[in-house]
Design a protein around this motif. Structure first.
Motif, PDB file in Angstrom:
ATOM      1  N   LEU A  20       6.107  -7.905   9.808  1.00 58.02           N
ATOM      2  CA  LEU A  20       5.174  -8.126   9.048  1.00 58.02           C
ATOM      3  C   LEU A  20       3.593  -7.580   9.468  1.00 58.02           C
ATOM      4  O   LEU A  20       2.838  -6.848   8.854  1.00 58.02           O
ATOM      5  CB  LEU A  20       4.821  -9.341   8.285  1.00 58.02           C
ATOM      6  N   ILE A  23       3.786  -3.973   9.851  1.00 59.04           N
ATOM      7  CA  ILE A  23       3.278  -3.182   8.555  1.00 59.04           C
ATOM      8  C   ILE A  23       1.992  -2.987   8.360  1.00 59.04           C
ATOM      9  O   ILE A  23       1.254  -2.260   7.870  1.00 59.04           O
ATOM     10  CB  ILE A  23       4.316  -3.890   7.511  1.00 59.04           C
ATOM     11  N   GLY A  27      -0.662  -0.061   7.984  1.00 59.76           N
ATOM     12  CA  GLY A  27      -1.648  -0.038   6.820  1.00 59.76           C
ATOM     13  C   GLY A  27      -2.870   0.791   7.127  1.00 59.76           C
ATOM     14  O   GLY A  27      -3.613   1.362   6.465  1.00 59.76           O
ATOM     15  N   LEU A  97       5.422   4.442   4.874  1.00 63.43           N
ATOM     16  CA  LEU A  97       5.044   3.199   4.939  1.00 63.43           C
ATOM     17  C   LEU A  97       5.581   2.250   3.813  1.00 63.43           C
ATOM     18  O   LEU A  97       5.874   1.191   3.743  1.00 63.43           O
ATOM     19  CB  LEU A  97       3.499   3.100   4.919  1.00 63.43           C
ATOM     20  N   TYR A  98       5.402   2.974   2.533  1.00 64.69           N
ATOM     21  CA  TYR A  98       5.772   2.103   1.199  1.00 64.69           C
ATOM     22  C   TYR A  98       7.398   1.911   1.364  1.00 64.69           C
ATOM     23  O   TYR A  98       7.721   0.956   1.057  1.00 64.69           O
ATOM     24  CB  TYR A  98       5.536   2.826   0.034  1.00 64.69           C
ATOM     25  N   GLN A 101       7.634  -1.032   3.741  1.00 62.65           N
ATOM     26  CA  GLN A 101       7.375  -2.221   3.113  1.00 62.65           C
ATOM     27  C   GLN A 101       8.286  -2.983   2.290  1.00 62.65           C
ATOM     28  O   GLN A 101       8.595  -3.940   2.101  1.00 62.65           O
ATOM     29  CB  GLN A 101       6.030  -1.904   2.357  1.00 62.65           C
ATOM     30  N   TYR A 104      11.420  -4.121   4.255  1.00 64.64           N
ATOM     31  CA  TYR A 104      11.241  -5.439   4.743  1.00 64.64           C
ATOM     32  C   TYR A 104      11.247  -6.495   3.780  1.00 64.64           C
ATOM     33  O   TYR A 104      11.992  -7.577   3.840  1.00 64.64           O
ATOM     34  CB  TYR A 104       9.588  -5.418   5.308  1.00 64.64           C
ATOM     35  N   VAL A 105      10.620  -6.389   2.314  1.00 61.29           N
ATOM     36  CA  VAL A 105      10.867  -7.375   1.372  1.00 61.29           C
ATOM     37  C   VAL A 105      12.249  -7.485   1.099  1.00 61.29           C
ATOM     38  O   VAL A 105      12.501  -8.470   0.598  1.00 61.29           O
ATOM     39  CB  VAL A 105       9.777  -6.709   0.171  1.00 61.29           C
ATOM     40  N   SER A 153       5.327  -9.053  -2.229  1.00 60.54           N
ATOM     41  CA  SER A 153       5.350  -7.733  -2.370  1.00 60.54           C
ATOM     42  C   SER A 153       3.837  -7.387  -2.898  1.00 60.54           C
ATOM     43  O   SER A 153       3.273  -6.307  -2.573  1.00 60.54           O
ATOM     44  CB  SER A 153       6.102  -7.178  -3.459  1.00 60.54           C
ATOM     45  N   ILE A 156       1.322  -7.612   0.131  1.00 60.78           N
ATOM     46  CA  ILE A 156       1.515  -6.458   0.929  1.00 60.78           C
ATOM     47  C   ILE A 156       0.810  -5.236   0.478  1.00 60.78           C
ATOM     48  O   ILE A 156      -0.064  -4.515   0.839  1.00 60.78           O
ATOM     49  CB  ILE A 156       2.967  -6.051   1.390  1.00 60.78           C
ATOM     50  N   ALA A 157       1.062  -5.050  -0.918  1.00 58.97           N
ATOM     51  CA  ALA A 157       0.451  -3.900  -1.436  1.00 58.97           C
ATOM     52  C   ALA A 157      -1.120  -3.809  -1.532  1.00 58.97           C
ATOM     53  O   ALA A 157      -1.891  -3.051  -1.310  1.00 58.97           O
ATOM     54  CB  ALA A 157       0.994  -3.725  -2.991  1.00 58.97           C
ATOM     55  N   ALA A 160      -2.523  -3.156   1.725  1.00 55.18           N
ATOM     56  CA  ALA A 160      -2.535  -1.854   2.054  1.00 55.18           C
ATOM     57  C   ALA A 160      -3.481  -1.079   1.234  1.00 55.18           C
ATOM     58  O   ALA A 160      -4.291  -0.172   1.759  1.00 55.18           O
ATOM     59  CB  ALA A 160      -1.117  -1.337   1.899  1.00 55.18           C
TER      60      ALA A 160
END
Length: 199
Positions: A20, A23, A27, A97-98, A101, A104-105, A153, A156-157, A160
């Motif tokens: 995490l 990530i 970002g 990167l997306y 992410q 990972y989720v 989710s 994280i979004a 970023a």
């Protein structure tokens, strides 16, 4: 049964905080690439409007000498190609990167679902007999999908996108602070009015 679920939500089999953090650092790199791409557009526009800016700018004159350009038009074309390539690479990086992410989720969701399913499997026979299997499956789906789809989710979004927006705003404040502040004020005013009218 539900009292046994809470430890599963907070206890991980491995250290999931490390990817995490990675990530989040990725970002930060993405936001820097966003800011770099935007910051290169302004010198290109200024150079197209006034080719003499090359001689007045130490950075542009150094790049001009390194590339051994013969004219300002040729230099502008080369700089445009470099900026376009940078934007392409930046978009490819952001797409990757997306994907990281989302992976990972999905991985964390799978691990949590496995722990919940193991909890149900290891429960006593009497408790399993009293409960419908469809209810158990629905509980697993709801407990897993809820926190990851509505919180992790989105968080994280948000981080970023917030980093990317922050980088762009910093660049705009450096080049056009008055216009940026005016645009931000108008945007905030529109959001407030929209919230009062439709909220």
């Amino acid at each position: 049964m539900l009292s046994k679920v809470r430890p599963l939500l907070t206890t991980n089999e491995d250290d999931s905080a490390v990817p995490l953090v990675i990530i989040l650092m990725m970002g930060v790199v993405g936001s820097l690439l966003e800011a770099l791409g935007i910051s290169l557009v302004f010198p290109l526009i200024a150079m197209i409007n006034d080719p003499g800016i090359i001689e007045n700018s130490q950075i542009l004159s150094s790049i001009y000498a390194i590339l051994a350009m013969e004219s300002a038009q040729q230099f502008a074309m080369a700089l445009g190609i470099i900026i376009a390539a940078l934007f392409i690479l930046k978009n490819l990086y952001m797409a990757w990167l997306y994907y990281v992410q989302a992976s990972y989720v999905a991985d964390q969701r799978k691990k949590l679902a496995s722990r919940l399913f193991r909890l149900y499997i290891l429960s006593g026979y009497g408790e399993l007999r009293r409960r419908n299997s469809s209810e158990l499956i629905r509980n697993i789906a709801n407990l897993v999908e809820g926190p990851f789809s509505t919180f992790i989710s989105a968080a994280i979004a948000l981080v970023a996108d917030g980093l990317a927006i922050g980088g762009i705003v910093i660049v705009l404040m450096i080049y056009q602070p008055i216009v940026t502040l005016l645009a931000g004020f108008l945007l905030l005013l529109i959001m407030v009015l929209q919230n009062r009218v439709f909220g």
